[in-house]
Design a protein around this motif. Sequence first.
Motif, mmCIF file in Angstrom:
data_model
loop_
_atom_site.group_PDB
_atom_site.id
_atom_site.type_symbol
_atom_site.label_atom_id
_atom_site.label_comp_id
_atom_site.label_asym_id
_atom_site.label_seq_id
_atom_site.Cartn_x
_atom_site.Cartn_y
_atom_site.Cartn_z
ATOM 1 N N PHE A 14 -5.235 0.172 5.332
ATOM 2 C CA PHE A 14 -5.574 -0.667 4.191
ATOM 3 C C PHE A 14 -7.062 -0.549 3.879
ATOM 4 O O PHE A 14 -7.894 -1.108 4.596
ATOM 5 C CB PHE A 14 -5.210 -2.125 4.474
ATOM 6 C CG PHE A 14 -3.749 -2.332 4.760
ATOM 7 C CD1 PHE A 14 -2.805 -2.155 3.768
ATOM 8 C CD2 PHE A 14 -3.318 -2.675 6.035
ATOM 9 C CE1 PHE A 14 -1.452 -2.328 4.023
ATOM 10 C CE2 PHE A 14 -1.971 -2.855 6.303
ATOM 11 C CZ PHE A 14 -1.036 -2.675 5.298
ATOM 12 N N CYS A 25 -6.954 -4.071 -0.658
ATOM 13 C CA CYS A 25 -5.598 -4.320 -0.166
ATOM 14 C C CYS A 25 -5.496 -5.687 0.503
ATOM 15 O O CYS A 25 -6.424 -6.142 1.176
ATOM 16 C CB CYS A 25 -5.201 -3.250 0.851
ATOM 17 S SG CYS A 25 -5.050 -1.590 0.177
ATOM 18 N N GLN A 29 4.605 -6.295 -4.780
ATOM 19 C CA GLN A 29 3.944 -5.651 -3.637
ATOM 20 C C GLN A 29 4.936 -5.334 -2.523
ATOM 21 O O GLN A 29 4.902 -4.242 -1.953
ATOM 22 C CB GLN A 29 2.817 -6.544 -3.098
ATOM 23 C CG GLN A 29 2.168 -6.004 -1.823
ATOM 24 C CD GLN A 29 0.728 -6.388 -1.664
ATOM 25 O OE1 GLN A 29 -0.097 -6.111 -2.530
ATOM 26 N NE2 GLN A 29 0.408 -7.023 -0.559
ATOM 27 N N TYR A 70 -2.675 0.392 -3.324
ATOM 28 C CA TYR A 70 -4.091 0.549 -3.000
ATOM 29 C C TYR A 70 -4.892 0.365 -4.282
ATOM 30 O O TYR A 70 -5.115 1.322 -5.023
ATOM 31 C CB TYR A 70 -4.334 1.923 -2.376
ATOM 32 C CG TYR A 70 -3.478 2.163 -1.156
ATOM 33 C CD1 TYR A 70 -3.825 1.598 0.070
ATOM 34 C CD2 TYR A 70 -2.299 2.913 -1.230
ATOM 35 C CE1 TYR A 70 -3.031 1.784 1.186
ATOM 36 C CE2 TYR A 70 -1.502 3.108 -0.113
ATOM 37 C CZ TYR A 70 -1.877 2.534 1.099
ATOM 38 O OH TYR A 70 -1.077 2.716 2.204
#
Length: 231
Positions: A78, A82, A132, A169
């Motif tokens: 991440f 993120c 997400q 991202y």
Amino acid sequence: MQPFPTISDVLKSAPFAPSLSKAHLLRLRREVLLREIPAGTSLYQKARRADHWTGVVRGAVKIHALSPTRRTTTLATFPPGCWFGEGTLLKREGWPFDATAIEDTLLALMPAATFHWLLEHSLGFNRFLLDQVNARLGQFISRCEHARLHHSSRHVAHCISELTDARLYPGAENRHLGMSQEELASLAGVSRQIVNRALGELEDIGAVRVSYGSLTLIDPEGLRRFSESFE
């Protein structure tokens, strides 16, 4: 040295911010915390209680699993922008993985109680989480399919290409990836030698430029085409 951001700055750039009202953002400004973490620091351990939804402001975090024989594999990385851990909070369970800072990292920590309050009071936040979670599910299904059907060098390229997906991202327009060959090998589930060979092929076609501990994406579309080929 970069100036330390305010909570308002962090929330303003958060991918879910457009879905929230001013009242929601006001509460978040009071309750979200910022925390600096040195590289290599363990953030969360498997099975421990999940107390926060976590955003990466600077640096990078990896989630990883460890076998009984001490073999480790990276499940996801991440970079800045993120937010992760929503699945664990939604299930109200302990962390199913370990999380570690890859670089010196600045985190935004939303308390679990605040996270669940947003779920109760913001339809837009629910839609953001649904998108997400769906994108993350697609990511792992695609990675599984790719690992089984494609040559290992194409799979390495696929794992790099994942990092350009703006749904997962938010900083995907930044084409510089702070990821070592060792980290990429762990993410792809292959040896470092395979990663080295794959990166050589990608450099030859002009898709990436390799530096010590990092990659620069030169041609993301060329990277994607290479990853999907069966040659």
